[in-house]
Design an enzyme around this catalytic site. Structure first.
Site, mmCIF file in Angstrom:
data_model
loop_
_atom_site.group_PDB
_atom_site.id
_atom_site.type_symbol
_atom_site.label_atom_id
_atom_site.label_comp_id
_atom_site.label_asym_id
_atom_site.label_seq_id
_atom_site.Cartn_x
_atom_site.Cartn_y
_atom_site.Cartn_z
ATOM 1 N N CYS A 193 0.808 -1.220 0.000
ATOM 2 C CA CYS A 193 0.000 0.000 0.000
ATOM 3 C C CYS A 193 0.841 1.270 0.000
ATOM 4 O O CYS A 193 0.605 2.191 -0.789
ATOM 5 C CB CYS A 193 -0.980 -0.012 1.164
ATOM 6 N N HIS A 253 -2.955 0.995 6.923
ATOM 7 C CA HIS A 253 -3.138 0.954 5.473
ATOM 8 C C HIS A 253 -3.349 2.369 4.953
ATOM 9 O O HIS A 253 -3.934 3.216 5.638
ATOM 10 C CB HIS A 253 -4.345 0.087 5.123
ATOM 11 N N HIS A 265 -6.052 2.240 -4.272
ATOM 12 C CA HIS A 265 -5.045 1.656 -3.386
ATOM 13 C C HIS A 265 -4.728 0.234 -3.824
ATOM 14 O O HIS A 265 -5.273 -0.266 -4.809
ATOM 15 C CB HIS A 265 -5.572 1.650 -1.946
#
Length: 294
Positions: A193, A253, A265
């Site tokens: 990420c 995240h 993402h």
């Protein structure tokens, strides 16, 4: 075009395009169709394993953010019909066969009378002239398949800066690239990420730290109601929900806010993708947002 030689294309099995996921776009075409054509051309010479023409077309469209069926008959029912060869544009899906119910192959038109096709007999993805004797007599027509405006990756908010649009467009180019924890794209052809966010922003002249929590500290914290495209959005994971809502350790995240409650993402299956932040898992795990674009 010999039907017996091409029949195996329509009957292709499970897609196996792992070698294609390392493609890195080097330039931006001026339209969706030209983007499709450029991506298709980038795969010329790629070995065909157990995927066929419909699988290939579906894969290229998916990488441009527009899922389409791999089944030739279902694919032929998409988009607007183009019968006249002289009206073809880059990115059009061209179909070949004996009739509308007896399709043999499909490819992506790349301009100047040529198309790219995953024709299994050739062994590799190839670019073929439309006027080639082996194909011209079996040309049935083409479909122009374009995304609806509401699904466009370019946010329409009046508060969206040119830089934010460019950032989202850059990230959009990597849809489908696989996820791997700790991965750096230059070394593995994959992202996690924060390496995805870092890579995309770096492409647009903004240096960010590595790691979701560090990237939160790179920016200025903003309220969820004030989100604008190009902002960073942060979420908890199953491992970080034990921390308090005010703790930076709750962040596990990071993604890029793309407008309309969408986050761009990478995480888990499907790799780089969009998810809806307004409901479900992503809504429940939302933690904070930060602005790194002045």
């Amino acid at each position: 075009m010999n039907k017996k030689k091409l029949l195996n294309i329509a009957l292709a099995g499970t897609i196996a395009l792992s070698a294609l996921f390392t493609f890195t776009p080097t330039s931006y075409a001026s339209s969706f169709g030209e983007d499709l054509a450029s991506r298709a051309e980038a795969y010329i010479g790629t070995k065909i394993t157990n995927f066929g023409s419909g699988d290939f077309v579906s894969h290229v469209f998916k990488r441009e953010g527009l899922p389409v069926p791999a089944n030739l008959m279902n694919l032929s029912q998409q988009g607007a019909l183009i019968k006249d060869k002289s009206k073809l544009k880059s990115g059009d899906v061209v179909f070949f066969g004996n009739s509308g119910t007896d399709l043999i192959a499909a490819g992506i038109y790349t301009g100047e009378g040529e198309f790219v096709v995953a024709y299994k007999t050739y062994g590799t993805v190839q670019e073929i002239p439309m006027n080639s004797p082996v194909v011209k007599n079996h040309f049935l027509g083409a479909k122009r398949i374009t995304p609806e405006k509401k699904n466009s990756f370019n946010p329409s908010s009046p508060n969206t800066s040119v830089l934010a649009k460019n950032i989202i467009q850059t990230g959009h180019k990597y849809l489908g690239v696989k996820y791997k924890l700790g991965a750096e794209y230059e070394n593995t052809g994959r992202f996690d990420c924060s390496s995805f966010v870092q890579y995309v922003y770096k492409k647009n002249g903004i240096q960010l730290s590595r790691g979701a929590r560090a990237q939160f500290q790179d920016g200025k914290k903003i309220a969820r109601k004030d989100l604008r495209p190009g902002d960073l959005v942060f979420f908890s994971t199953t491992k970080t929900t034990k921390y308090s809502k005010d703790s930076i350790k709750r962040i596990g995240h990071v993604g890029i806010y793309a407008g309309n409650n969408k986050v761009l993402h990478t995480y888990g299956d499907g790799g780089v993708k969009y998810n809806d932040m307004s409901k479900g898992w992503w809504d429940k795990h939302y933690v904070a947002a930060a602005r790194v674009i002045n």
